[in-house]
Design a protein around this motif. Structure first.
Motif, mmCIF file in Angstrom:
data_model
loop_
_atom_site.group_PDB
_atom_site.id
_atom_site.type_symbol
_atom_site.label_atom_id
_atom_site.label_comp_id
_atom_site.label_asym_id
_atom_site.label_seq_id
_atom_site.Cartn_x
_atom_site.Cartn_y
_atom_site.Cartn_z
ATOM 1 N N GLU A 123 0.918 -1.303 0.189
ATOM 2 C CA GLU A 123 -0.020 0.041 0.276
ATOM 3 C C GLU A 123 0.840 1.283 0.114
ATOM 4 O OE1 GLU A 123 -2.095 0.691 3.724
ATOM 5 O OE2 GLU A 123 -1.360 -0.957 4.354
ATOM 6 N N TYR A 124 1.993 1.431 0.642
ATOM 7 C CA TYR A 124 3.198 2.532 0.557
ATOM 8 C C TYR A 124 3.331 2.538 -1.182
ATOM 9 C CZ TYR A 124 2.943 1.046 4.986
ATOM 10 O OH TYR A 124 2.485 1.519 6.828
ATOM 11 N N LYS A 125 3.420 1.669 -2.060
ATOM 12 C CA LYS A 125 3.664 2.115 -3.284
ATOM 13 C C LYS A 125 3.021 3.534 -3.958
ATOM 14 C CE LYS A 125 6.313 -0.549 -6.532
ATOM 15 N NZ LYS A 125 5.514 -0.769 -8.083
ATOM 16 N N THR A 165 6.332 5.492 -6.091
ATOM 17 C CA THR A 165 6.052 6.177 -7.608
ATOM 18 C C THR A 165 6.633 7.536 -7.873
ATOM 19 O OG1 THR A 165 4.997 3.954 -7.894
ATOM 20 C CG2 THR A 165 4.415 6.371 -9.199
ATOM 21 N N GLY A 166 5.829 8.502 -6.231
ATOM 22 C CA GLY A 166 5.413 10.041 -6.439
ATOM 23 C C GLY A 166 6.800 10.499 -6.274
ATOM 24 N N LEU A 167 7.462 9.617 -5.058
ATOM 25 C CA LEU A 167 9.144 10.253 -5.032
ATOM 26 C C LEU A 167 9.537 10.010 -6.861
ATOM 27 C CD1 LEU A 167 10.360 11.205 -2.484
ATOM 28 C CD2 LEU A 167 11.757 9.574 -2.218
ATOM 29 N N THR A 168 9.749 9.257 -7.029
ATOM 30 C CA THR A 168 10.236 8.988 -7.950
ATOM 31 C C THR A 168 10.015 10.005 -9.420
ATOM 32 O OG1 THR A 168 10.136 6.778 -7.329
ATOM 33 C CG2 THR A 168 11.563 6.873 -9.328
ATOM 34 N N ASN A 169 8.859 9.940 -9.214
ATOM 35 C CA ASN A 169 8.500 11.340 -10.206
ATOM 36 C C ASN A 169 8.165 12.820 -10.026
ATOM 37 O OD1 ASN A 169 7.079 9.048 -12.137
ATOM 38 N ND2 ASN A 169 4.859 9.877 -10.825
ATOM 39 N N SER A 170 8.855 13.026 -8.841
ATOM 40 C CA SER A 170 8.892 14.065 -7.842
ATOM 41 C C SER A 170 10.495 14.037 -8.120
ATOM 42 C CB SER A 170 8.105 14.578 -6.842
ATOM 43 O OG SER A 170 7.028 14.885 -6.592
ATOM 44 N N LEU A 171 10.890 13.921 -8.537
ATOM 45 C CA LEU A 171 12.678 13.289 -8.300
ATOM 46 C C LEU A 171 12.544 14.033 -10.352
ATOM 47 C CD1 LEU A 171 14.611 11.475 -6.437
ATOM 48 C CD2 LEU A 171 14.387 13.482 -5.293
ATOM 49 N N LEU A 172 12.133 12.899 -10.494
ATOM 50 C CA LEU A 172 12.413 13.723 -12.509
ATOM 51 C C LEU A 172 11.977 14.797 -12.519
ATOM 52 C CD1 LEU A 172 12.530 12.654 -14.642
ATOM 53 C CD2 LEU A 172 10.382 11.359 -15.050
ATOM 54 N N LEU A 173 10.619 14.829 -11.987
ATOM 55 C CA LEU A 173 10.193 16.911 -12.867
ATOM 56 C C LEU A 173 11.474 18.041 -11.877
ATOM 57 C CD1 LEU A 173 6.486 16.351 -11.782
ATOM 58 C CD2 LEU A 173 7.393 16.544 -13.515
ATOM 59 N N ALA A 174 11.520 17.373 -10.624
ATOM 60 C CA ALA A 174 12.700 17.833 -10.603
ATOM 61 C C ALA A 174 14.069 18.570 -11.257
ATOM 62 C CB ALA A 174 13.697 18.260 -8.802
ATOM 63 N N VAL A 175 14.401 17.283 -11.816
ATOM 64 C CA VAL A 175 15.580 17.704 -12.646
ATOM 65 C C VAL A 175 15.608 18.211 -13.703
ATOM 66 C CG1 VAL A 175 17.694 16.101 -13.730
ATOM 67 C CG2 VAL A 175 16.791 15.556 -11.743
ATOM 68 N N PRO A 197 -2.292 7.397 7.962
ATOM 69 C CA PRO A 197 -1.562 8.803 8.560
ATOM 70 C C PRO A 197 0.170 8.625 8.708
ATOM 71 C CG PRO A 197 -3.259 8.251 10.279
ATOM 72 C CD PRO A 197 -3.484 7.185 8.813
ATOM 73 N N PHE A 198 0.684 7.262 9.175
ATOM 74 C CA PHE A 198 2.045 7.538 10.161
ATOM 75 C C PHE A 198 2.943 7.900 8.529
ATOM 76 C CE2 PHE A 198 -0.799 5.644 12.637
ATOM 77 C CZ PHE A 198 -0.678 7.013 14.094
ATOM 78 N N VAL A 199 2.328 7.410 8.273
ATOM 79 C CA VAL A 199 4.145 6.449 6.883
ATOM 80 C C VAL A 199 3.330 8.124 6.217
ATOM 81 C CG1 VAL A 199 3.847 5.748 4.740
ATOM 82 C CG2 VAL A 199 3.606 4.610 6.608
ATOM 83 N N ALA A 200 2.092 8.577 6.221
ATOM 84 C CA ALA A 200 2.622 10.335 5.114
ATOM 85 C C ALA A 200 3.095 11.124 5.825
ATOM 86 C CB ALA A 200 1.319 10.830 5.273
ATOM 87 N N ILE A 201 3.108 11.428 7.026
ATOM 88 C CA ILE A 201 3.352 12.842 7.827
ATOM 89 C C ILE A 201 4.867 11.482 8.006
ATOM 90 C CG2 ILE A 201 3.592 13.331 10.187
ATOM 91 C CD1 ILE A 201 0.728 12.554 10.653
ATOM 92 N N ILE A 202 5.986 10.418 7.928
ATOM 93 C CA ILE A 202 7.076 10.575 8.477
ATOM 94 C C ILE A 202 7.665 10.854 6.977
ATOM 95 C CG2 ILE A 202 8.582 8.564 7.687
ATOM 96 C CD1 ILE A 202 7.073 6.766 10.223
ATOM 97 N N PHE A 203 6.497 10.781 5.988
ATOM 98 C CA PHE A 203 6.964 11.636 4.483
ATOM 99 C C PHE A 203 7.336 12.832 4.652
ATOM 100 C CE2 PHE A 203 7.519 6.653 3.049
ATOM 101 C CZ PHE A 203 8.743 7.084 2.231
ATOM 102 N N ALA A 204 6.417 13.621 5.251
ATOM 103 C CA ALA A 204 6.057 15.150 4.902
ATOM 104 C C ALA A 204 7.449 15.593 6.222
ATOM 105 C CB ALA A 204 4.720 15.084 5.770
ATOM 106 N N LEU A 205 8.317 14.581 7.006
ATOM 107 C CA LEU A 205 8.878 15.362 7.592
ATOM 108 C C LEU A 205 10.453 14.936 6.967
ATOM 109 C CD1 LEU A 205 8.242 13.961 11.531
ATOM 110 C CD2 LEU A 205 8.499 16.233 10.419
ATOM 111 N N LEU A 206 10.194 14.114 6.199
ATOM 112 C CA LEU A 206 11.448 13.906 5.439
ATOM 113 C C LEU A 206 11.782 14.592 4.611
ATOM 114 C CD1 LEU A 206 12.090 10.508 4.950
ATOM 115 C CD2 LEU A 206 13.334 11.824 6.578
ATOM 116 N N ALA A 207 10.622 14.897 4.021
ATOM 117 C CA ALA A 207 10.310 16.103 2.548
ATOM 118 C C ALA A 207 10.845 17.402 3.054
ATOM 119 C CB ALA A 207 9.092 16.232 2.433
ATOM 120 N N LEU A 208 10.518 17.936 4.377
ATOM 121 C CA LEU A 208 10.157 19.271 4.907
ATOM 122 C C LEU A 208 11.944 19.225 4.994
ATOM 123 C CD1 LEU A 208 7.202 19.671 7.183
ATOM 124 C CD2 LEU A 208 8.466 21.282 5.598
#
Lengths: 274, 307
Positions: free
Chosen positions: A64-66, A70-80, A238-249
């Protein structure tokens, strides 16, 4: 330089620290709450690192975290791609306008700061039809979204580069290069770019941070990026989402600290009139 | 607006820069080609979408020109949404501006390259510009039903902040998250103005026997006022156009204009009207253009003292 101590208009040391600690402390509360939230154990209460361990040990981002991966990979590609678009389209134009068309500087500034006035949510209303055409030509992959992101980062990138460009006498440098027989491309890549590399680096960092935090356009054009994935996952876990939000911030914070140390950011920003 | 966007292409012909013609070896027309890619990009991805967004507000389902979509802006539901957006933006702009200015005041005299300034600059940048969805998560973890502060208040003082119903997912719930990016934006935009205060002015005041209060009363405040109001307007515009935080926080309903645009985009007919998104976009742009025009006017005024 800062004047005699007794006429210094600023606060006393004590006042300063009281204000900084009180307001800064209040601003740390939500961050602390996010950390506390991710450390909570289930119903029995107490704290542990299980959720972090689960995410980074063992299976990692599957099931379920897949979507997050995918979103992270897409965002990194978009950033580049966004940084590339910014460097290839904006930088040569700014240099060219600076050297050959000084009369157009105000027009360029106006255009580059325009996206501040046009909310992303308004832009997306018009981008929807544009992207239905773009998808036909470039395919429905996620990377063409970087063209829209290039617009979003314009004000930030423009300010960072312009601050650096103003501090360098590009016109004289380019004339000197030209009199030695350099062509336009040589001037741009071997004379101007090395002189404004701080501005370029700052602009690239800011662009990466903007792209990693972008939600509006991706959500309404039905593309998956880090933020849209986080919103979807947060509904289920929500826990996984918040962990990633923390890392992104934290990552965005590190990027901006980087800009601070490059020295092109905070100090030169005040010279930019907007 | 469109004409001004187009003008890079239109205004190129005579480069008026002094000495520009005698500079390069290659003819001017060659350099003009260098402006083409960026101009084309801007036209395609900034000018065209903006015109399309505003245009759809003015055409009916068959593409014919009509004013009727704009009548939707007079609909009580839409008016209410605009009202919500306006008071939310105004409130968070005023509070954000005051708190942000106070923090800026505390930073006067801190070394620009020092640790404090570097950390504050970076943290403000993150919260003001790249938070979006993540700020919504932060407030769910803080003052959500199971949030840290909610539980702490309940367990320590027996206060239930949601005694009158859960307001976090409604318009009042947006106030705190919005302040969380408004105050940092104020710090980013107002700090340069404070740095423009010259030490000589303070010295001159002291030399003439003025007090610290006198300095702020007669010099600091008047010089900073245009910047302060300008930054306040920028904060207003920022809150007014903000979408991500609200979208992630409010799961249902369209309490503010950007959320209503989302509703109009994702379902064909809201309030039984076509092209409502375009009409709403038009309404938003009108507000934004007025606010930003005032902003740039004030900033030009403020720049007088910052040379």
């Amino acid at each position: 330089m800062s004047g005699l101590p007794q006429v210094h208009p600023g606060p006393t040391r004590l006042t300063r620290w009281i204000i900084v600690v009180v307001i800064g402390g209040l601003f740390l509360v939500p961050i602390a709450a996010m950390i506390e939230f991710t450390l909570r154990r289930g119903l029995e209460g107490g704290y542990d690192l299980a959720r972090w361990a689960e995410l980074f040990g063992g299976d990692g981002l599957t099931g379920e975290y897949k979507p997050v991966l995918t979103g992270l990979t897409n965002s990194l590609l978009l950033a580049v791609v966004t940084v590339l678009i910014m460097l290839v389209l904006l930088v040569p134009t700014m240099v060219l306008v600076r050297i050959r068309f000084p009369a157009l500087e105000r027009v360029l500034e106006f255009v580059c700061l325009l996206p501040i006035t046009i909310p992303a949510i308004v832009l997306v209303v018009g981008l929807a039809p544009v992207y239905s055409v773009v998808a036909r030509i470039l395919g429905s992959g996620v990377w063409p979204l970087a063209f829209a992101y290039g617009i979003l980062v314009l004000p930030y990138a423009y300010r960072a580069i312009q601050a650096n460009l103003r501090a360098v006498d590009v016109v004289t440098l380019s004339e000197a290069a030209r009199s030695l027989g350099a062509g336009w491309l040589t001037i741009l890549l071997r004379v101007v770019v090395p002189n404004i590399r701080r501005g370029l680096l700052a602009a690239s960092f800011i662009s990466v941070a903007v792209v990693l935090g972008e939600y509006t356009i991706a959500a309404l054009l039905n593309r998956v990026n880090l933020q849209t994935a986080l919103v979807i996952v947060s509904k289920a876990d929500p826990f996984v989402a918040i962990i990633f939000a923390l890392l992104a911030l934290a990552f965005a914070f590190a990027l901006l600290i980087g800009i601070g140390f490059i020295g092109a950011g905070p100090r030169t920003q005040r010279k930019v009139r907007s | 607006m469109s004409e001004r966007i187009l003008s890079p292409a239109a205004g190129i012909a005579p480069p008026r820069g002094p000495g520009a013609p005698r500079r390069g070896r290659s003819p001017i027309s060659g350099s003009v080609l260098g402006l083409v890619p960026f101009t084309a990009y801007i036209l395609l991805f900034l000018a065209l979408p903006t015109l399309l967004a505003l245009g759809t507000g003015l055409v009916d389902g068959d593409g014919a020109f009509t004013w009727t979509n704009l009548a939707a802006l007079g609909d009580p539901v839409v008016l209410n949404t605009f009202g919500n957006s306006l008071w939310l933006s105004a409130l968070t702009a005023v509070v954000g501006a005051v708190v942000g200015a106070l923090f800026c005041y505390a930073l006067i005299g801190a070394k620009p390259t020092g640790v404090l300034r570097t950390v504050v600059d970076a943290a403000s940048g993150v919260l003001a510009q790249f938070g979006g969805v993540m700020l919504a998560f932060a407030f769910v973890a803080t003052i959500g039903i199971q949030g840290m502060v909610t539980l702490w208040l309940r367990d320590t003082f027996g206060t239930d902040i949601f005694a009158d119903g859960v307001w976090l997912y409604d318009t009042p719930g947006l106030i705190l998250p919005y302040l969380y990016f408004q105050v940092p934006l104020m710090i980013i935009t107002f700090l340069p103005a404070l740095e423009g205060l010259k030490p000589q002015w303070a010295e001159a005041t002291a030399m003439l026997g003025g007090s610290r209060f006198g300095y702020w009363r007669h010099i600091g405040a008047p010089v900073l006022l245009p910047s302060f109001v300008g930054c306040l307007l920028l904060l207003f515009a920022n809150a007014f156009s903000s979408f991500a935080t609200a979208a992630a926080l409010t799961s249902q309903g369209s309490q503010i204009v950007p959320l209503q645009i989302r509703a109009a985009l994702t379902s064909e007919t809201v309030l039984g009207r076509e092209n409502l998104a375009g009409a709403l976009a038009l309404g938003m742009i009108v507000v934004m253009v007025v606010v930003m025009a005032l902003y740039s006017l004030l900033m030009r005024r403020a720049a007088r003292w910052q040379r």
